[in-house]
Design a protein around this motif. Structure first.
Motif, PDB file in Angstrom:
ATOM      1  N   PRO A 222       8.938  76.886  52.304  1.00  0.00           N
ATOM      2  CA  PRO A 222       9.136  77.753  53.477  1.00  0.00           C
ATOM      3  C   PRO A 222       8.129  77.532  54.607  1.00  0.00           C
ATOM      4  CG  PRO A 222       8.726  79.060  51.471  1.00  0.00           C
ATOM      5  CD  PRO A 222       8.876  77.641  51.047  1.00  0.00           C
ATOM      6  N   PHE A 223       6.973  76.937  54.307  1.00  0.00           N
ATOM      7  CA  PHE A 223       6.012  76.635  55.368  1.00  0.00           C
ATOM      8  C   PHE A 223       6.434  75.369  56.117  1.00  0.00           C
ATOM      9  CE2 PHE A 223       2.013  74.939  57.112  1.00  0.00           C
ATOM     10  CZ  PHE A 223       1.374  76.074  57.576  1.00  0.00           C
ATOM     11  N   ILE A 224       7.069  74.449  55.414  1.00  0.00           N
ATOM     12  CA  ILE A 224       7.413  73.142  56.000  1.00  0.00           C
ATOM     13  C   ILE A 224       8.799  73.154  56.649  1.00  0.00           C
ATOM     14  CG2 ILE A 224       7.854  70.691  55.474  1.00  0.00           C
ATOM     15  CD1 ILE A 224       4.909  71.395  55.257  1.00  0.00           C
ATOM     16  N   LYS A 225       9.754  73.714  55.951  1.00  0.00           N
ATOM     17  CA  LYS A 225      11.155  73.560  56.347  1.00  0.00           C
ATOM     18  C   LYS A 225      11.473  74.040  57.775  1.00  0.00           C
ATOM     19  CE  LYS A 225      15.674  73.454  54.431  1.00  0.00           C
ATOM     20  NZ  LYS A 225      16.754  74.301  53.951  1.00  0.00           N
ATOM     21  N   PRO A 226      11.002  75.228  58.197  1.00  0.00           N
ATOM     22  CA  PRO A 226      11.380  75.677  59.546  1.00  0.00           C
ATOM     23  C   PRO A 226      10.642  74.961  60.679  1.00  0.00           C
ATOM     24  CG  PRO A 226      10.250  77.435  58.305  1.00  0.00           C
ATOM     25  CD  PRO A 226      10.192  76.209  57.483  1.00  0.00           C
ATOM     26  N   GLN A 227       9.671  74.116  60.354  1.00  0.00           N
ATOM     27  CA  GLN A 227       8.905  73.480  61.424  1.00  0.00           C
ATOM     28  C   GLN A 227       9.734  72.452  62.178  1.00  0.00           C
ATOM     29  OE1 GLN A 227       4.800  72.299  60.837  1.00  0.00           O
ATOM     30  NE2 GLN A 227       4.724  73.332  58.856  1.00  0.00           N
ATOM     31  N   GLN A 228       9.352  72.234  63.445  1.00  0.00           N
ATOM     32  CA  GLN A 228       9.975  71.166  64.218  1.00  0.00           C
ATOM     33  C   GLN A 228       8.888  70.124  64.432  1.00  0.00           C
ATOM     34  OE1 GLN A 228      11.141  74.301  66.947  1.00  0.00           O
ATOM     35  NE2 GLN A 228      13.125  73.333  67.126  1.00  0.00           N
ATOM     36  N   ARG A 229       8.839  69.180  63.518  1.00  0.00           N
ATOM     37  CA  ARG A 229       7.744  68.219  63.551  1.00  0.00           C
ATOM     38  C   ARG A 229       8.157  66.950  64.277  1.00  0.00           C
ATOM     39  NH1 ARG A 229       3.997  68.467  58.080  1.00  0.00           N
ATOM     40  NH2 ARG A 229       3.028  70.434  58.643  1.00  0.00           N
ATOM     41  N   LEU A 230       7.573  66.751  65.442  1.00  0.00           N
ATOM     42  CA  LEU A 230       7.775  65.501  66.168  1.00  0.00           C
ATOM     43  C   LEU A 230       6.481  64.701  66.131  1.00  0.00           C
ATOM     44  CD1 LEU A 230       9.821  66.795  69.251  1.00  0.00           C
ATOM     45  CD2 LEU A 230      10.677  65.705  67.191  1.00  0.00           C
ATOM     46  N   THR A 231       5.383  65.335  66.584  1.00  0.00           N
ATOM     47  CA  THR A 231       4.085  64.652  66.562  1.00  0.00           C
ATOM     48  C   THR A 231       3.632  64.418  65.118  1.00  0.00           C
ATOM     49  OG1 THR A 231       3.536  65.715  68.650  1.00  0.00           O
ATOM     50  CG2 THR A 231       1.700  64.805  67.389  1.00  0.00           C
ATOM     51  N   PHE A 232       3.897  65.398  64.257  1.00  0.00           N
ATOM     52  CA  PHE A 232       3.456  65.292  62.868  1.00  0.00           C
ATOM     53  C   PHE A 232       4.613  64.958  61.923  1.00  0.00           C
ATOM     54  CE2 PHE A 232      -0.284  67.199  64.633  1.00  0.00           C
ATOM     55  CZ  PHE A 232      -1.306  66.685  63.843  1.00  0.00           C
ATOM     56  N   ALA A 233       5.589  64.205  62.433  1.00  0.00           N
ATOM     57  CA  ALA A 233       6.763  63.887  61.618  1.00  0.00           C
ATOM     58  C   ALA A 233       6.384  63.124  60.349  1.00  0.00           C
ATOM     59  CB  ALA A 233       7.747  63.063  62.445  1.00  0.00           C
ATOM     60  N   ARG A 234       5.303  62.340  60.411  1.00  0.00           N
ATOM     61  CA  ARG A 234       4.941  61.538  59.230  1.00  0.00           C
ATOM     62  C   ARG A 234       3.971  62.262  58.293  1.00  0.00           C
ATOM     63  NH1 ARG A 234       4.728  58.091  63.413  1.00  0.00           N
ATOM     64  NH2 ARG A 234       6.340  56.488  63.447  1.00  0.00           N
ATOM     65  N   ALA A 235       3.480  63.427  58.692  1.00  0.00           N
ATOM     66  CA  ALA A 235       2.435  64.087  57.907  1.00  0.00           C
ATOM     67  C   ALA A 235       2.867  64.309  56.464  1.00  0.00           C
ATOM     68  CB  ALA A 235       2.060  65.416  58.551  1.00  0.00           C
ATOM     69  N   GLY A 236       2.071  63.815  55.547  1.00  0.00           N
ATOM     70  CA  GLY A 236       2.354  63.965  54.125  1.00  0.00           C
ATOM     71  C   GLY A 236       3.257  62.895  53.557  1.00  0.00           C
ATOM     72  N   ARG A 237       3.875  62.106  54.445  1.00  0.00           N
ATOM     73  CA  ARG A 237       4.916  61.183  53.982  1.00  0.00           C
ATOM     74  C   ARG A 237       4.465  59.732  53.937  1.00  0.00           C
ATOM     75  NH1 ARG A 237       9.947  64.241  54.844  1.00  0.00           N
ATOM     76  NH2 ARG A 237       9.442  66.043  56.112  1.00  0.00           N
ATOM     77  N   THR A 238       3.419  59.396  54.711  1.00  0.00           N
ATOM     78  CA  THR A 238       3.053  57.977  54.766  1.00  0.00           C
ATOM     79  C   THR A 238       1.577  57.758  54.451  1.00  0.00           C
ATOM     80  OG1 THR A 238       2.623  58.185  57.133  1.00  0.00           O
ATOM     81  CG2 THR A 238       4.797  57.374  56.492  1.00  0.00           C
ATOM     82  N   ARG A 239       1.253  56.487  54.145  1.00  0.00           N
ATOM     83  CA  ARG A 239      -0.151  56.115  53.959  1.00  0.00           C
ATOM     84  C   ARG A 239      -0.730  55.818  55.346  1.00  0.00           C
ATOM     85  NH1 ARG A 239       1.145  51.303  49.976  1.00  0.00           N
ATOM     86  NH2 ARG A 239       2.920  51.273  51.399  1.00  0.00           N
TER      87      ARG A 239
END
Lengths: 140, 503
Positions: B80-97
């Motif tokens: 619920p903290f992640i899903k409603p966000q609109q991540r453009l600048t932080f689109a990769r946060a948590g997902r990439t090295r």
């Protein structure tokens, strides 16, 4: 020896634009301070006056004119860490430090959601309480 | 073999992520170090095939590998903290090295730069203007207009400077971006340099961020061939808060004392080494690659409210239960941020105030929590959104003490160039002390017999408060930069909403 290391630092930054701050960082790291003699040598190398170099050294919190051989624990005292109770830990930290360790304030380590936070060298610590901070200080 | 992903963001490191990672490796798992999702209360967060466990310690490793750990939060992307966000600048946060060129390319990296390089500088600037992007550092100046001024300035040399001197307490988005997605910042800078015709880009960041500096330097080396012939360099600050002010920052890069320069001339015309210079904050520059990718500008402009367009990475900090990074379109209310998303205070006590926008931002009482995140709405409420830091304090906070701290911070960090800031902040500390002591102390200079016109009776508390307000007005309108000019915001807001804390 000191002079050799200084010349090496100066040579490393030759040709770069606005090299004074990078030089001062390297000197502070290598010698633990930027002494008046070193300031004189840097001024000469960069074709600046000694006063100009002294003005820059004295402006920035990171540079000191004398070395302090004690280990340093930087404790974040900014608003976010205050909101998480850092002020109540200061006494315990100072008691654990005695004269052996230097406790210095720092204004924000960027760990504002998990404070109170501290930095020793490049190692960071967060979610501190009086006991864990005292342990850190003792181990510093 | 099981693959486990753990952040190497410095916040996770401060909470023991390295030892958790080592324990997983020792247990036979393949460990990958990624950027942070920004759910800081769950760090170190362990990601096993998209399922999250946190906050994890070394003792939790075997239960997590068994799938029996009580720390399980379910699928991270659905949280619920992640899903409603609109991540453009932080689109990769948590997902990439962070330092993987391969990961960056696979997630759309360099697409904006490639497209920009095929366009003229003017066309790139037109798209940035069309997106409505405004400076994310706090001032909110339209990025496109600044770029155009630099592009049109006739000069043999031009510079791009990224202001990464994130000194505000309660902010960490720049740090997370630099550590977690450094190539995005590099790509944005390369696009900007192409657009305005600059040959050199500097990233000026803080010595308090050693991990960010190391990541950026490594990333610049890795990307050197991609951004060539652009020369890019990281410059390390030296612990002066005022160097976050753009003209101080330029002096600092030049190797001078970080004193403020009077404007005009604008840095866009006479900036670094006297040359036309774009100075933009990390999040402004990091928004650029998305805007320059196909259709990005229109997508950006469709988000937000009024003249505050696009997304804003908001930092939930201080005494908050669910602290971390929350990126969403402009317009979200403080109420939603503090209660619905942040879960109220970490201490469980009632919220007393939030300070938005760093040490120079106003303290906002719960009665005003319907205020939408929007540059103009905050300005109308005598507040500022600044860099988007939201610092919560509970009812145990002494607002008078915090107001004094704001003045003291200004006194310590003032560059000394202008009188309202240099002298006003010290006088402000003294005044607040006098008000809070409740003592009617005669001004020592006024008491001298030769001071014929000075009042011979001590000021009352009301008179001292009126004097403090007048002092704040002088600082606000007479200071050269935001340090002296904005320190009145926390002081006056504390005085206005919590006068009882000054008695």
């Amino acid at each position: 020896m000191t002079n050799e290391r200084l010349q090496e630092i100066l040579a490393r930054h030759a040709g770069s634009e606005g090299p004074l701050l990078p030089i001062l960082h390297d000197v502070q790291r290598a010698f633990g301070c930027v002494s008046p003699d070193t300031q004189q040598a840097i001024a000469q190398a960069l074709n600046l006056s000694r006063a100009e170099v002294h003005g820059v050294v004295s402006f920035y919190h990171d540079f000191t004119e004398e070395t302090d051989p004690r280990p340093c624990v930087q404790l974040c005292r900014a608003e976010a860490c205050q909101a998480r109770g850092v002020e109540a830990l200061v006494e315990a930290a100072e008691a654990a430090a005695g004269n052996r360790v230097r406790i210095a304030p720092v204004y924000c380590l960027g760990l504002c959601s998990v404070g109170p936070a501290a930095r020793i060298g490049d190692a960071l610590h967060a979610r501190l309480d009086a006991a864990s901070l005292a342990r850190l200080v003792e181990a510093a | 073999m099981m693959k486990v992903r753990i952040s190497d963001d410095s916040l996770a490191l401060a909470l023991g992520a390295d030892s958790v990672a080592d324990a997983f490796a020792a247990a036979g798992a393949v460990v990958e170090r990624t950027s942070s999702w920004g759910m800081h209360w769950l760090e170190p967060l362990v990601d096993v095939d998209g399922i999250g466990y946190g906050p994890a310690t070394v003792d939790d490793v075997s239960a997590i590998l068994d799938g029996t750990s009580a720390l399980c939060i379910g699928p991270i992307a659905e949280h619920p903290f992640i899903k409603p966000q609109q991540r453009l600048t932080f689109a990769r946060a948590g997902r990439t090295r962070p330092l993987s060129l391969e990961d960056y390319e696979a997630t759309g990296g360099w697409a904006g730069l490639r497209r920009a390089q095929a366009m003229s500088g003017d066309a790139v600037i037109a798209e940035v203007t069309q997106s409505g992007l405004r400076g994310r550092g706090g001032a909110g100046f339209p990025a496109g207009i600044k770029w155009k001024t630099v592009a049109n300035a006739p000069a043999p040399r031009k510079y791009v400077v990224c202001n990464a001197d994130e000194g505000d307490s309660g902010t960490f988005a720049d740090r997370m971006l630099m550590e977690g997605d450094p190539f995005q910042l590099i790509e944005g800078l390369a696009i900007c340099a192409h657009a305005v015709g600059a040959q050199t880009a500097y990233i000026y960041t803080r010595s308090e961020y050693p991990h960010a500096i190391a990541k950026l330097r490594a990333a610049i080396d890795l990307a050197a061939a991609i951004i060539a012939p652009l020369h890019m360099e990281v410059r390390e600050g030296a612990g002066a808060y005022v160097c976050g002010e753009e003209t101080s920052l330029l002096n600092s890069i030049e190797g001078k004392r970080g004193v403020v320069r009077a404007k005009p001339p604008l840095p866009a015309l006479e900036g670094l080494f006297g040359c036309p210079t774009v100075v933009n904050n990390v999040l402004t520059i990091a928004a650029i690659p998305h805007i320059l990718s196909e259709g990005g500008a229109a997508e950006y402009a469709a988000l937000g409210v009024d003249r505050s367009l696009g997304t804003k990475p908001i930092q939930l900090a201080g005494n908050i239960k669910h602290g971390g990074l929350y990126e969403t379109a402009f317009g979200i209310s403080l109420h939603d941020l503090v209660y619905a998303i942040g879960g109220g205070t970490a201490s469980g006590r009632p919220v007393k105030a939030v300070q938005v926008g760093g040490p120079l931002g106003a303290y906002i009482p719960p009665a005003q929590f319907d205020l939408p995140f929007d540059y103009e709405a905050y300005a109308r409420a005598d507040a500022l959104i600044g860099h988007g830091g939201v610092v919560v304090v509970d009812d145990s906070a002494d607002m008078g003490r915090l107001a004094r701290f704001a003045m003291e911070f200004c006194a310590v960090e003032s560059c000394g160039k202008c009188t309202p800031c240099r002298i006003g902040s010290t006088r402000g500390v003294e005044l607040i002390d006098r008000i809070r002591a409740g003592a009617k102390v005669l001004d020592p200079v006024g008491a001298l017999p030769q001071m014929h016109n000075a009042p011979k009776t001590a000021r009352t508390a009301d008179q001292d408060i009126a004097l403090l307000e007048e002092l704040c007005e002088t600082m606000k309108f007479g200071s050269l930069c935001a340090l002296g000019g904005f320190t009145p915001y926390p002081v006056l807001s504390a005085l206005r909403h919590w006068p009882e804390d000054f008695q």
